[in-house]
Design a protein around this motif. Structure first.
Motif, PDB file in Angstrom:
ATOM      1  N   GLY A 128       0.822  -1.207   0.000  1.00  0.00           N
ATOM      2  CA  GLY A 128       0.000   0.000   0.000  1.00  0.00           C
ATOM      3  C   GLY A 128       0.851   1.249   0.000  1.00  0.00           C
ATOM      4  N   GLU A 129       0.207   2.366  -0.265  1.00  0.00           N
ATOM      5  CA  GLU A 129       0.889   3.661  -0.263  1.00  0.00           C
ATOM      6  C   GLU A 129      -0.041   4.713   0.295  1.00  0.00           C
ATOM      7  N   GLY A 130       0.475   5.525   1.202  1.00  0.00           N
ATOM      8  CA  GLY A 130      -0.281   6.638   1.758  1.00  0.00           C
ATOM      9  C   GLY A 130       0.440   7.938   1.508  1.00  0.00           C
ATOM     10  N   ALA A 131      -0.066   8.993   2.114  1.00  0.00           N
ATOM     11  CA  ALA A 131       0.531  10.309   1.913  1.00  0.00           C
ATOM     12  C   ALA A 131       1.959  10.380   2.431  1.00  0.00           C
ATOM     13  N   SER A 132       2.261   9.595   3.476  1.00  0.00           N
ATOM     14  CA  SER A 132       3.572   9.715   4.115  1.00  0.00           C
ATOM     15  C   SER A 132       4.594   8.689   3.654  1.00  0.00           C
ATOM     16  N   GLY A 133       4.170   7.624   2.996  1.00  0.00           N
ATOM     17  CA  GLY A 133       5.149   6.624   2.607  1.00  0.00           C
ATOM     18  C   GLY A 133       4.549   5.429   1.898  1.00  0.00           C
ATOM     19  N   TYR A 183       9.504   6.104   4.260  1.00  0.00           N
ATOM     20  CA  TYR A 183       8.845   7.402   4.378  1.00  0.00           C
ATOM     21  C   TYR A 183       9.274   8.349   3.270  1.00  0.00           C
ATOM     22  N   LYS A 184       8.296   9.132   2.817  1.00  0.00           N
ATOM     23  CA  LYS A 184       8.574  10.186   1.847  1.00  0.00           C
ATOM     24  C   LYS A 184       9.045  11.430   2.604  1.00  0.00           C
ATOM     25  N   GLY A 185       9.667  12.341   1.899  1.00  0.00           N
ATOM     26  CA  GLY A 185      10.169  13.536   2.562  1.00  0.00           C
ATOM     27  C   GLY A 185       9.224  14.712   2.504  1.00  0.00           C
ATOM     28  N   SER A 186       8.108  14.578   1.777  1.00  0.00           N
ATOM     29  CA  SER A 186       7.249  15.731   1.545  1.00  0.00           C
ATOM     30  C   SER A 186       6.258  15.937   2.684  1.00  0.00           C
ATOM     31  N   MET A 187       5.766  17.158   2.780  1.00  0.00           N
ATOM     32  CA  MET A 187       4.757  17.501   3.770  1.00  0.00           C
ATOM     33  C   MET A 187       3.419  16.872   3.384  1.00  0.00           C
ATOM     34  N   GLY A 242      19.642   7.082   1.826  1.00  0.00           N
ATOM     35  CA  GLY A 242      19.431   7.766   3.093  1.00  0.00           C
ATOM     36  C   GLY A 242      17.978   7.878   3.494  1.00  0.00           C
ATOM     37  N   GLN A 243      17.128   7.059   2.899  1.00  0.00           N
ATOM     38  CA  GLN A 243      15.697   7.129   3.180  1.00  0.00           C
ATOM     39  C   GLN A 243      15.393   6.573   4.564  1.00  0.00           C
ATOM     40  N   ILE A 254      15.135   1.350  10.047  1.00  0.00           N
ATOM     41  CA  ILE A 254      16.088   1.004   8.986  1.00  0.00           C
ATOM     42  C   ILE A 254      17.327   1.886   9.078  1.00  0.00           C
ATOM     43  N   SER A 255      18.469   1.270   8.922  1.00  0.00           N
ATOM     44  CA  SER A 255      19.723   2.026   8.855  1.00  0.00           C
ATOM     45  C   SER A 255      20.445   1.688   7.558  1.00  0.00           C
ATOM     46  N   ASP A 256      21.316   2.585   7.134  1.00  0.00           N
ATOM     47  CA  ASP A 256      22.188   2.376   5.961  1.00  0.00           C
ATOM     48  C   ASP A 256      21.412   2.213   4.660  1.00  0.00           C
ATOM     49  N   HIS A 257      20.270   2.905   4.540  1.00  0.00           N
ATOM     50  CA  HIS A 257      19.574   2.885   3.250  1.00  0.00           C
ATOM     51  C   HIS A 257      20.448   3.603   2.221  1.00  0.00           C
TER      52      HIS A 257
END
Length: 437
Positions: free
Chosen positions: A212-217, A239-243, A278-279, A272-275
């Motif tokens: 699935g996909e929502g506004a945040s990710g 997660y996406k970076g947008s508002m 950097g996501q 999550i680390s080391d994407h």
């Protein structure tokens, strides 16, 4: 999506909804040929910076979307549209909102992700205002007149520059869903809780199908291969970076971690680390396929109310189990100093046995754990959301509920939704009442 060529050829006569996204820099005058029928006009995703002064000629227009354009102020002509009740100017460059731009029947206003520093006092003179989306602006105060908006149920003011929550806002009789994260007024997340969560290297995860996909990710199913252990199936949210309309996706992630563990929360396995790009992301419990969304998002017509499938029905036992579960997780979150901000059926997963999980922390906000009048008000605002949810469950119980149980549950709905905010019960008291039924 309709086309400009169709419009100009007269092929859209009688249309009630028009969607045009084709790089427009000027308002096509041919739209006025639809004045006798047009109710919804969506001009999002263009390059518009103005609207015609005679926009009011669209006498049937109820909904106007102009998001993702180049407006620097909300056009005054919008306020002349007598039937207009929903207005959206998300993600423009708006710095100024003239009082004249507010239509008299305004019910739902979306100004997310702009550059607004101040709103006109006349906003509080729109008695039908029910939903107000202001996240991602530069507001340092809210108009005192909003205290007159007794129909206001949902407000998003995350990611602004507010140093306090005005008392008039917290006393609104119908306010139910409030998001204020990312303002100077907000309490800080527990740094120890954020650091204590496991770090999961990206190379231990193999993404599979998108869930699935929502506004945040975006959420994927994934295989997690820990060193020396058998692989396990998990869900990964990137997660996406947008508002978003609710606020910052990164703030959502922090709230999700800080919420901790509870049987009615989706379990967080780690961060999550080391994407490679950097996501930011979380690894979470994979939900069994037997779970499904309790309801769908509100519609343009329902505004603040979820849409339930006509076939959705519950046994009394399943409905009571869900109600107890959500009350329990509400109390848990409040003890952590978190308000969910979006306690809705569409954010609840359930199965026919009444097992349920509350998700989506996009509107979550942190508050001081101390028992203050402000803290109690914030928590009781959320209790009203529970009252609405409980009423929706009650309406769909098909068997097993005695008249006495129904009467007691209806009384609880009334207690949770009463207009005096601080007179509502807290979630701990709600849970006690439910266990006694």
């Amino acid at each position: 999506m309709d086309t400009l060529a169709q419009l100009r050829a007269g092929q859209l006569a009688g249309l009630k909804r028009l969607d045009l996204s084709c790089g427009l820099t000027e308002f096509p005058r041919e739209i006025f040929d639809l004045a006798d029928s047009l109710e919804v006009l969506n001009l999002s995703g263009n390059a518009l910076s103005s609207l015609p002064d005679d926009l009011h000629r669209l006498t049937r227009l109820r909904v106007l979307f102009c998001s993702d354009n180049h407006f620097t102020q909300m056009p005054a002509c919008v306020g002349q549209c007598a039937q207009l009740s929903m207005v959206g100017f998300k993600a423009n460059r708006i710095e100024r909102v003239p009082a004249a731009a507010l239509p008299p029947l305004l019910r739902w206003l979306i100004l997310t992700d702009n550059r607004i520093e101040e709103l006109p006092d006349e906003l509080g003179q729109r008695p039908h205002l029910q939903k107000l989306m202001l996240s991602g602006n530069r507001l340092t105060r809210l108009p005192q007149s909003l205290g007159q908006c007794h129909q206001l149920e949902l407000i998003r003011i995350a990611a602004n520059r507010l140093s306090e929550l005005p008392a008039f806002l917290l006393g609104l009789p119908r306010l139910t869903w409030l998001a204020y994260a990312g303002n100077p007024l907000e309490s800080e997340a527990d740094a120890a809780a954020l650091e204590s969560v496991a770090r999961i290297p990206w190379d231990e995860l193999a993404l599979q199908q998108r869930l699935g996909e929502g506004a945040s990710g975006v959420i994927h199913q994934a295989c997690w291969q820990r060193p020396g252990q058998a692989p396990s199936e998990v869900a990964v949210k990137l997660y996406k970076g947008s508002m978003t309309s609710d606020g910052s996706p990164l703030h959502e992630m922090n709230a999700c971690i800080s919420a901790g563990r509870h049987p009615n929360l989706i379990r967080v396995e780690g961060r999550i680390s080391d994407h490679p790009q950097g996501q930011n992301g979380l690894v979470m419990q994979l939900i069994e396929p037997s779970y499904r969304n309790l309801a769908a998002l509100p519609s343009l017509a329902s505004c603040t109310r979820d849409i339930y499938d006509e076939t959705t029905r519950f046994s009394a036992d399943a409905a009571l189990r869900m109600a107890r579960g959500i009350a329990s997780v509400g109390a848990h979150l409040h003890r952590q100093g978190i308000t969910h901000g979006d306690l809705y059926g569409h954010n609840i997963l359930w199965n026919p046995e009444g097992e349920c999980l509350l998700g989506d922390f996009g509107a979550a906000s942190f508050h001081a754990p101390a028992d203050t009048e402000e803290t109690r008000a914030l928590q009781r605002i959320e209790v009203r959301a529970f009252g609405i949810l409980l009423e929706e469950l009650l309406e769909r119980i098909e068997s097993g509920l005695s008249p006495q149980q129904h009467e007691r549950l209806q009384a609880l709905v009334s207690d949770c939704c009463q207009p005096q905010v601080l007179a509502r019960p807290g979630f701990a008291e709600v849970g006690d009442m439910l266990r006694g039924i």
